[in-house]
Motif scaffolding. Sequence first.
Motif, PDB file in Angstrom:
ATOM      1  N   PHE A  35      44.497  92.559  24.005  1.00 36.42           N
ATOM      2  CA  PHE A  35      45.170  93.311  22.884  1.00 36.42           C
ATOM      3  C   PHE A  35      46.609  93.231  22.691  1.00 36.42           C
ATOM      4  N   GLY A  36      47.265  93.943  21.833  1.00 36.82           N
ATOM      5  CA  GLY A  36      48.680  93.904  21.710  1.00 36.82           C
ATOM      6  C   GLY A  36      49.243  93.414  20.647  1.00 36.82           C
ATOM      7  N   GLY A  37      48.640  92.753  19.827  1.00 36.35           N
ATOM      8  CA  GLY A  37      48.970  91.939  18.694  1.00 36.35           C
ATOM      9  C   GLY A  37      50.073  92.830  17.667  1.00 36.35           C
ATOM     10  N   TYR A  38      49.808  93.978  17.634  1.00 35.85           N
ATOM     11  CA  TYR A  38      50.714  94.697  16.791  1.00 35.85           C
ATOM     12  C   TYR A  38      52.080  95.269  17.223  1.00 35.85           C
ATOM     13  N   ALA A  39      52.139  94.818  18.453  1.00 36.29           N
ATOM     14  CA  ALA A  39      53.538  95.160  19.214  1.00 36.29           C
ATOM     15  C   ALA A  39      54.661  94.441  18.823  1.00 36.29           C
ATOM     16  N   GLU A  40      55.744  95.008  18.897  1.00 33.13           N
ATOM     17  CA  GLU A  40      57.103  94.353  18.480  1.00 33.13           C
ATOM     18  C   GLU A  40      57.317  92.867  19.406  1.00 33.13           C
ATOM     19  N   VAL A  41      56.940  92.938  20.710  1.00 34.80           N
ATOM     20  CA  VAL A  41      57.097  91.765  21.476  1.00 34.80           C
ATOM     21  C   VAL A  41      55.596  91.321  22.185  1.00 34.80           C
ATOM     22  N   VAL A  42      55.314  90.326  21.971  1.00 32.58           N
ATOM     23  CA  VAL A  42      54.003  89.939  22.483  1.00 32.58           C
ATOM     24  C   VAL A  42      54.148  88.722  23.760  1.00 32.58           C
ATOM     25  N   THR A  43      53.425  88.911  24.765  1.00 32.47           N
ATOM     26  CA  THR A  43      53.240  88.038  25.793  1.00 32.47           C
ATOM     27  C   THR A  43      51.806  87.315  25.614  1.00 32.47           C
ATOM     28  N   ALA A  44      51.651  86.168  25.433  1.00 35.00           N
ATOM     29  CA  ALA A  44      50.381  85.462  25.357  1.00 35.00           C
ATOM     30  C   ALA A  44      50.505  84.293  26.247  1.00 35.00           C
ATOM     31  N   ASP A  45      49.114  84.131  26.862  1.00 36.80           N
ATOM     32  CA  ASP A  45      48.571  83.156  27.695  1.00 36.80           C
ATOM     33  C   ASP A  45      48.397  81.849  26.931  1.00 36.80           C
ATOM     34  N   THR A  46      49.297  80.799  27.566  1.00 36.19           N
ATOM     35  CA  THR A  46      49.179  79.373  26.791  1.00 36.19           C
ATOM     36  C   THR A  46      47.901  78.713  26.456  1.00 36.19           C
ATOM     37  N   ARG A  47      46.911  79.260  27.119  1.00 31.95           N
ATOM     38  CA  ARG A  47      45.644  78.827  27.109  1.00 31.95           C
ATOM     39  C   ARG A  47      44.991  79.301  25.391  1.00 31.95           C
ATOM     40  N   PHE A  48      45.640  80.221  24.992  1.00 37.22           N
ATOM     41  CA  PHE A  48      45.198  80.931  23.804  1.00 37.22           C
ATOM     42  C   PHE A  48      46.115  80.735  22.853  1.00 37.22           C
ATOM     43  N   VAL A  49      47.070  79.780  22.970  1.00 32.28           N
ATOM     44  CA  VAL A  49      48.204  79.731  21.771  1.00 32.28           C
ATOM     45  C   VAL A  49      48.184  78.162  21.280  1.00 32.28           C
ATOM     46  N   ARG A  50      48.382  78.173  20.105  1.00 32.56           N
ATOM     47  CA  ARG A  50      48.343  77.182  19.258  1.00 32.56           C
ATOM     48  C   ARG A  50      49.319  76.575  18.417  1.00 32.56           C
ATOM     49  N   SER A  51      50.140  75.746  18.330  1.00 36.18           N
ATOM     50  CA  SER A  51      51.297  75.586  17.431  1.00 36.18           C
ATOM     51  C   SER A  51      50.619  75.491  15.889  1.00 36.18           C
ATOM     52  N   LEU A  52      51.415  75.919  15.039  1.00 37.81           N
ATOM     53  CA  LEU A  52      51.187  76.138  13.551  1.00 37.81           C
ATOM     54  C   LEU A  52      51.941  74.998  12.661  1.00 37.81           C
ATOM     55  N   ARG A  53      52.558  73.896  13.711  1.00 38.33           N
ATOM     56  CA  ARG A  53      53.261  72.737  13.056  1.00 38.33           C
ATOM     57  C   ARG A  53      52.278  71.564  13.079  1.00 38.33           C
ATOM     58  N   THR A  54      52.248  71.119  11.769  1.00 38.43           N
ATOM     59  CA  THR A  54      51.182  70.100  11.425  1.00 38.43           C
ATOM     60  C   THR A  54      51.871  68.811  10.879  1.00 38.43           C
ATOM     61  N   GLY A  55      51.130  67.872  10.644  1.00 37.36           N
ATOM     62  CA  GLY A  55      51.832  66.558   9.979  1.00 37.36           C
ATOM     63  C   GLY A  55      52.383  66.972   8.727  1.00 37.36           C
ATOM     64  N   ALA A  56      51.880  68.203   8.225  1.00 38.89           N
ATOM     65  CA  ALA A  56      52.093  68.491   6.698  1.00 38.89           C
ATOM     66  C   ALA A  56      52.981  69.512   6.748  1.00 38.89           C
ATOM     67  N   GLY A  57      53.577  69.935   7.795  1.00 44.77           N
ATOM     68  CA  GLY A  57      54.570  71.002   7.689  1.00 44.77           C
ATOM     69  C   GLY A  57      53.975  72.136   8.663  1.00 44.77           C
ATOM     70  N   GLU A  58      54.495  73.433   8.226  1.00 43.57           N
ATOM     71  CA  GLU A  58      54.251  74.592   9.067  1.00 43.57           C
ATOM     72  C   GLU A  58      53.279  75.480   8.189  1.00 43.57           C
ATOM     73  N   ALA A  59      52.344  75.941   9.125  1.00 41.78           N
ATOM     74  CA  ALA A  59      51.525  76.902   8.073  1.00 41.78           C
ATOM     75  C   ALA A  59      52.175  78.316   7.933  1.00 41.78           C
ATOM     76  N   ASP A  60      51.623  78.784   7.104  1.00 41.30           N
ATOM     77  CA  ASP A  60      52.201  80.398   6.646  1.00 41.30           C
ATOM     78  C   ASP A  60      51.878  81.326   7.771  1.00 41.30           C
ATOM     79  N   LEU A  61      52.555  81.863   8.326  1.00 41.76           N
ATOM     80  CA  LEU A  61      52.349  82.830   9.475  1.00 41.76           C
ATOM     81  C   LEU A  61      51.270  83.966   8.919  1.00 41.76           C
ATOM     82  N   ALA A  62      51.373  84.622   7.778  1.00 44.10           N
ATOM     83  CA  ALA A  62      50.732  85.442   7.229  1.00 44.10           C
ATOM     84  C   ALA A  62      49.163  84.778   7.144  1.00 44.10           C
ATOM     85  N   GLU A  63      48.984  83.891   6.727  1.00 49.47           N
ATOM     86  CA  GLU A  63      47.791  83.264   6.571  1.00 49.47           C
ATOM     87  C   GLU A  63      47.169  82.757   7.913  1.00 49.47           C
ATOM     88  N   ALA A  64      48.154  82.456   8.878  1.00 52.63           N
ATOM     89  CA  ALA A  64      47.588  81.769  10.350  1.00 52.63           C
ATOM     90  C   ALA A  64      47.155  83.068  11.050  1.00 52.63           C
TER      91      ALA A  64
END
Length: 115
Positions: A35-64
Motif C-alpha cells: 500500500f501507500g499509493g495515496y502518499a505524497e512520496v512513494v517508493t516502489a519495487d521496480t518489479r512492479f513498475v511499468r513505464s507509460l511511454r509508448t510508441g504512440a506517446g505517453e499515457a495519461d496518468l489519471a487513466e493509467a
Amino acid sequence: MDVPGLEVARTVAALGAGVSGLEVGEPIAAYLPAFGGYAEVVTADTRFVRSLRTGAGEADLAEAAGLPCVFPTAFGVLKDAGRLREGFLTAVGFVIESQRLSTSVNGQGVAGGGR
C-alpha cells in the motif's frame, strides 16, 4: 496499512542505486503490494513498475492509475466469471454491459467500460 492505495501513476522523481531502465521524469504506473499509493512520496519495487511511454506517446496518468491492479482484476472477472475465451469477441460486449450495471461505481466497472 498506514496509507491506502495499491496502485499509483506518477513521474519518477529519483532513482535508487542500481535501478536501470527508468529515468527521472519518466511517467510510470506501479503496483504497491504494501500500500501507500495515496502518499505524497512513494517508493516502489521496480518489479512492479511499468513505464507509460509508448510508441504512440505517453499515457495519461489519471487513466493509467488503474493499470497495475484494477485492469488485471477486470480482465480476470471477464475471463473467469464471464468465461471469456479466444474467438468470443461478441460475448465481451455482453459481459462488459453486464459488468457496467453491477460495478460501475468502482474501478472494475470503469475498467470494464462502465464509466
